[in-house]
Design a protein around this motif. Structure first.
Motif, short mmCIF file in Angstrom:
data_model
loop_
_atom_site.label_atom_id
_atom_site.label_comp_id
_atom_site.label_asym_id
_atom_site.label_seq_id
_atom_site.Cartn_x
_atom_site.Cartn_y
_atom_site.Cartn_z
N ALA B 72 -10.52 27.98 9.61
CA ALA B 72 -9.73 28.89 8.77
C ALA B 72 -9.12 29.98 9.63
O ALA B 72 -9.70 30.39 10.63
N VAL B 74 -6.97 33.75 8.93
CA VAL B 74 -6.58 34.72 7.91
C VAL B 74 -5.80 35.86 8.57
O VAL B 74 -6.14 36.29 9.67
N ASP B 78 -2.70 37.12 3.65
CA ASP B 78 -3.62 36.46 2.70
C ASP B 78 -4.23 37.44 1.70
O ASP B 78 -4.92 37.02 0.78
N LEU B 280 -12.29 35.62 2.43
CA LEU B 280 -11.08 34.80 2.58
C LEU B 280 -11.31 33.65 3.57
O LEU B 280 -10.83 32.53 3.35
N LYS B 283 -13.38 31.13 1.75
CA LYS B 283 -12.58 30.45 0.72
C LYS B 283 -11.70 29.38 1.37
O LYS B 283 -11.62 28.24 0.92
N LYS B 284 -11.06 29.75 2.49
CA LYS B 284 -10.15 28.81 3.15
C LYS B 284 -10.89 27.65 3.81
O LYS B 284 -10.40 26.53 3.85
N SER B 285 -12.05 27.93 4.38
CA SER B 285 -12.76 26.90 5.14
C SER B 285 -13.69 26.08 4.25
O SER B 285 -14.10 24.98 4.62
#
Ligand SMILES: Cc1cc2nc3c(=O)[nH]c(=O)nc-3n(C[C@H](O)[C@H](O)[C@H](O)COP(=O)(O)OP(=O)(O)OC[C@H]3O[C@@H](n4cnc5c(N)ncnc54)[C@H](O)[C@@H]3O)c2cc1C
Lengths: 287, 751
Positions: B72, B74, B78, B280, B283-285
């Motif tokens: 991920a 960020v 974001d 974040l 959440k992304k990973s």
């Protein structure tokens, strides 16, 4: 990402071979400078060559009336050598001002010297003592004064493949002693804002010979011959000490930095050299 | 003096048992933030600005994202856009937009160390390598780290929209002065005109850091249903929950924060830096992510306390009665407003009865990490200036500095800075105790000097929840939501044990996660033993009521016929007699537990007085602290050792602030001493044993009389050390830190 390799050679020849064959190889003694610098990303050694298993680089022995100290000997070990402490108390003290006890159980004078910090504590004391180094390298061994090792902040005059095997201290003449003082804002765990080492030989109350070393007032530690000259032939009276102080201040070429101003360093170098000279004299007289 | 005759007798309160977290800490088992491990966890890392002030033209993360192992990436893009809103975190606060931008820069970076991008990868070394692959195109802007320079008319402006609030005539000029705050009473000009003697001076201090040993860190797991779990040490798990939710626009109940052991905070952990970034990244990973700061990140990017400039004038009549005082100061807030102007103003003159005064404070943004609370936020360097001038006044009058303070010291009934009369406050008692203390009359030698100073901090009350439950064997669990940064678990257990009548070892206190106990404000403002302690006492009293009701029903008597004493119920009905222990009562008839919530508006004030002896080397300017006696009105010491620890800790941090600590910036505006080698907090060998004198003037609105003790002790040391250095050198010191070269410079300038 490639990680560094680690070698622990048992002989000087093996260490020289490892250092010569890999330009990215670095000697590691106590590692108290090197590991800190590597972790901060300031140096990126490709290989660590640990010299603590080389018997010639460890321990303290008598040598030509003086002493040979293996370059990988930790500073706290110096305290256990009674004859060394009696002959060169200032030099032993200087090495044992470094960091804290935990740091000094690892840290070495060889590392202190070869790290080439202008503020290294043991170096002005070694310079005042007239110490030399046994350097081994691809073309054999040579002996050079400690003053010749640091060439600039963080740089030494050692060629690729060379390293310091031992530090040699001359015989201490009768009536001789030394002292080292440094100025730091705290009482320990600090880097010298100024360091001053003085060694001298007294005879019948008169100073026969002297050497004055200064740290943290120039790109490398200094030997101040004019300061020594101001002491020689005197009883270390106020006039002589004032003259020495002036010579010390005149020799200082410090910078302003976060650890102290240039003017503070120049002023304090003279104060400390004066105090160190008196301590060395009292020690010499007490013998 | 401290009259012991009326003092209630306690069994547990006032004793010194071992803290419940003691063994864990001394054996190294305690789990601090960066130690926490979650299955499947990956490692985050943050790219930080090398510039003090720059516009971000673009950020290219494509190479980093493409590196194998990176899961991920960020950036500020974001983060959700937020509407400006003031958030009160209990000990300071600010605008939520600023808090979000402080976590991750958007179009501009405001200080060296400001976060600009973050990655998460399967190993820490891959994450570090990925950071090197991120390119940020900066347009470097002129910067200003110096407080006075930031206030100058031609200073580079950090925030184009900033206008000074609180001006008599509003100005539309962009500025770095975010606010002007005035506090006055009477007519200061008339007050100073009435004076026989006036002392005045200009003082300054460098920004300092709280210097907690544990760097900020957190581990975050974001679930695909939107629920978030956060493990982190802080001064307030609920604070993390609230601010993370607000920064990321998440429902508060979807975030659960589990507090871990904290390795020091001193106010610095009352704000967040990493948590929204880690959310974040997680959440992304799709993986739990741990983010941890390095020591240099901590110094560069987490809140120092402000640097200050302060002018003080105080006048008094020939008898030493203060007639008027004027204090004008500014504090460097760092990147965003909030240098503690209001509390600094409130505290500056609080110890003294002054008929006419005027205090004017300015909050000024600079290109430095945004300041955060640090014990008595805002106040200590202003108190240093005032206490230096009080000392100067005593010198001019030829009066003992304790006598001068005694003549003007506030006492119960005098108006406090807010106008409300002071409740019981032990300033006079402390000054009298200081006067007769052997320290005050011990002879001094050449180059030695003695200084004294007082310091005030109002303390805070605030919201707390506590729950107390009984187990089957009659032992007790006390649960609060207040992170324990100074031994509060021990104090909570002690207060509960006192109320229920059991031994300390029968009561265990824990700090629960945010989904397991009701809301509690953060541990700050010296509020926890006072406010959370009050909640614990109330909850324990409810449990005792439950035990009495249980006993009454067993005995078949009215609840009124049951007495509770010595940890057991005693039947007072005439026809029946007997006792039932906690253990006998809780084994039968269902669980007994209770919760209490409090929001006390009336905390007891913190006030302290310290005597310091120093020796100054006249040739090198080096200061040796020879002796310190710290006196404090502690209300009631629940655990005296931990109260003494707070007093000694405040002195130590204050001595560091006085002598050696201070941010040093290079010409580019980068922090030049971002580590413990050159940011010099005191080491053990720098300090003598610090003697403490606890004066107990109990505070009526706490069941045991507690006054918060954590902050007041950092208020006097800088003034006391400076007054001692001035006594030793004969020269008034005006700048903190009083480093050796500063001292030589001030002495040379005076000669
Ligand atoms: C907390 C702390 C406090 C400190 N305080 C002080 C202090 O007060 N005063 C002070 O002077 N220093 C201080 N230092 C720095 C350091 O401890 C000393 O310089 C120490 O003497 C270094 O020795 P070392 O054996 O650990 O060197 P290493 O880290 O092993 O090596 C240092 C450098 O010298 C090279 N080197 C080492 N040995 C040799 C050799 N025999 N031949 C050629 N090159 C060699 C290495 O390659 C490296 O570049 C401190 C360090 C720390 C971490």
């Amino acid at each position: 990402m490639t990680s560094a390799t680690y070698h622990a050679p048992a002989s000087i020849a093996e260490a020289v071979g490892l250092l010569s064959s890999d330009p990215a190889a670095r000697i590691i003694a106590g590692g108290t400078d090197l590991i800190v610098q590597a972790r901060a990303g300031r140096v990126k050694p490709g290989a660590y060559v640990d010299i603590k298993r080389i018997s010639a680089a460890i321990g303290i022995r008598s040598f030509e009336g003086g002493f040979a100290i293996g370059a990988a000997t930790p500073c706290t070990a110096l305290l256990e050598h009674a004859a060394l402490c009696a002959a060169w108390p200032g030099m032993v003290e200087a090495a044992n001002l470094i960091g804290s006890v935990q740091v000094r159980n690892r840290a070495t004078m060889g590392g202190n010297l070869c790290n080439a910090s202008p503020a290294a504590d043991s170096v002005p004391a070694l310079i005042a003592a007239g110490a030399t180094c046994l350097v081994a390298g691809p073309s054999g061994e040579r002996v050079i004064p400690v003053t010749d090792i640091p060439s600039a902040p963080g740089r030494t005059s050692l060629a690729q493949g060379e390293f310091v095997v031992e530090i040699r201290l001359p015989a201490q003449p009768s009536g001789g002693s030394d002292a080292y003082l440094r100025a730091i804002p705290r009482t320990e765990m600090d880097i010298a804002v100024v360091g001053a080492g003085v060694s001298l030989v007294m005879d019948g109350g008169v100073c026969k010979s002297a050497r004055v070393g200064l740290g943290a007032v120039a790109p490398t530690a200094l030997l101040v011959e004019a300061a020594a000259a101001a002491l020689i032939g005197t009883t270390l009276d106020d006039n002589a000490l004032d003259a020495m102080g002036e010579a010390v201040s005149a020799a200082c070429k410090p910078i302003d930095d976060k650890r102290g101003t240039a003017s503070y360093r120049t002023h304090t170098a003279a104060v400390l050299a004066r105090r160190a000279a008196l301590i060395a004299r009292d020690r010499a007289g007490a013998k | 003096m401290n009259d012991m005759s009326g003092k209630p007798q306690y069994r547990v309160v006032g004793t010194r048992p071992v803290r419940p977290d003691g063994i864990d800490k001394v054996t190294g088992k305690a789990v601090f933030s960066a130690d926490h491990f979650v299955a499947g966890m990956i490692y985050g890392a943050i790219l930080r600005s090398p510039h003090a002030h720059a516009r971000i033209r673009s950020i290219d993360t494509s190479k980093a994202a493409a590196l194998p192992g990176v899961k991920a990436v960020v950036t500020g893009a974001d983060f959700p856009a937020l509407k400006s809103m003031e958030v009160d975190l209990g000990e300071g606060g600010g605008d939520i937009v600023d808090m979000s931008v402080n976590c991750m820069a958007r179009d501009k970076v405001f200080y060296d160390g400001h976060a600009v991008a973050a990655v998460a990868a399967t190993s820490a070394s891959i994450a570090a390598e990925a950071l090197e692959l991120i390119t940020v195109d900066y347009e470097v802007l002129p910067h200003v780290t110096d407080l006075a320079a930031a206030m100058a008319d031609d200073a580079p402006v950090l925030h184009a929209r900033m206008r000074t609030k609180g001006l008599d005539t509003p100005s539309d000029k962009p500025t770095n002065v975010s606010m002007r705050f005035v506090m006055e009473k009477g007519d200061v000009a008339a007050g100073l005109a009435r004076a026989k003697v006036v002392a005045r001076g200009s003082f300054s201090s460098a920004p300092v850091h709280q210097g907690y040993l544990e760097p900020q860190a957190c581990t975050v797991a974001y679930n695909s249903d939107g629920q978030v779990q956060i493990w982190a040490s802080s001064q307030g798990a609920f604070m993390i929950r609230t601010v993370t939710a607000q920064v990321l626009n998440l429902p508060i109940a979807d975030i659960r924060v589990t507090p871990l052991e904290i390795g020091g905070g001193f106010g610095g952990k009352t704000v967040i830096y990493l948590e929204p970034v880690a959310v974040l990244l997680s959440k992304k990973s799709g993986r739990p992510v741990r983010l941890a700061m390095s020591r240099s990140d901590v110094f560069r990017a987490t809140g120092p306390a402000p640097g200050t400039i302060c002018d003080v004038a105080i006048g008094c009549d020939e008898n030493g009665i203060i007639t008027g005082a004027e204090v004008t100061f500014s504090g460097s807030a760092g990147a965003f407003p909030g240098s503690g102007t209001h509390p600094a103003a409130v505290c500056s003159l609080a110890p003294y009865k002054i008929p006419d005064y005027r205090i004017v404070g300015h909050d000024v943004v600079t290109n430095m990490a945004c300041t955060a609370a640090y014990r008595s936020p805002g106040a200590p360097p202003i108190i240093f200036a005032v206490e230096s001038i009080v000392d100067e006044l005593a010198g001019k009058l030829g009066m003992d500095p304790i006598d001068l303070r005694l003549r003007n010291a506030i006492q119960e009934g005098d108006p406090s800075p807010s106008g409300v009369p002071f409740g019981p406050i032990g300033l006079k008692e402390m000054l009298e105790a200081a006067k007769v203390h052997p320290h005050w009359s011990e002879p001094l030698e050449a180059n030695q000097g003695r200084g004294i100073a007082a310091g005030y901090w109002p303390n805070f009350g605030g919201q707390s929840t506590a729950s107390v439950s009984l187990t089957d064997d009659g032992t007790v669990i006390v649960t609060t939501g207040s992170p324990d940064i100074g031994g509060s678990r021990a104090s909570m257990a002690m207060m509960a044990a006192e109320v229920i009548g059991l031994p300390y070892d029968s009561v265990r206190a824990t700090v629960a996660d945010t989904s397991s106990i009701g809301y509690s404000m953060l541990t700050g403002g010296s509020r926890t033993t006072f406010a959370t302690g009050k909640a614990v006492v109330e909850a324990t009293e409810k449990v005792v009521d439950g035990l009495k009701a249980r006993a009454a029903s067993i005995w078949g008597v009215d609840a009124g016929a049951v007495e509770w004493a010595g940890g057991e119920a005693r039947c007072t009905a005439q026809d029946k007699e007997g006792t039932l222990s906690v253990r006998e009562l809780c084994g039968k008839g269902g669980p007994i537990s209770a919760e209490a919530t409090v929001n006390p508006p009336d905390p007891g004030p913190g006030i302290a007085v310290q005597i310091v002896d120093v020796e100054v080397d006249p040739d090198t300017g080096t200061v040796t602290v020879l002796r310190v006696t710290a006196l404090q009105d502690v209300g009631r010491a629940i655990h005296p050792s931990y109260v003494e620890g707070q007093m000694q800790g405040g002195v130590v941090q204050g001595i560091g602030w006085a002598l050696n600590e201070g941010y040093v910036f290079n010409a580019k505006g980068q922090l030049d001493n971002a580590g413990f080698l050159d940011y010099r907090i005191p080491v053990a060998s720098d300090l003598p044993m610090i003697s403490t004198v606890m004066i107990e003037v109990p505070w009526p609105s706490h069941p045991f009389g507690v006054k918060g003790v954590g902050e007041a002790p950092i208020c006097p040391p800088m003034g006391a050390v400076a007054n001692a250095v001035s006594a030793a050198t004969g020269v008034r010191m005006h700048h903190l830190p009083m480093s050796p070269d500063r001292i030589l410079t001030e002495v040379a300038a005076a000669q």
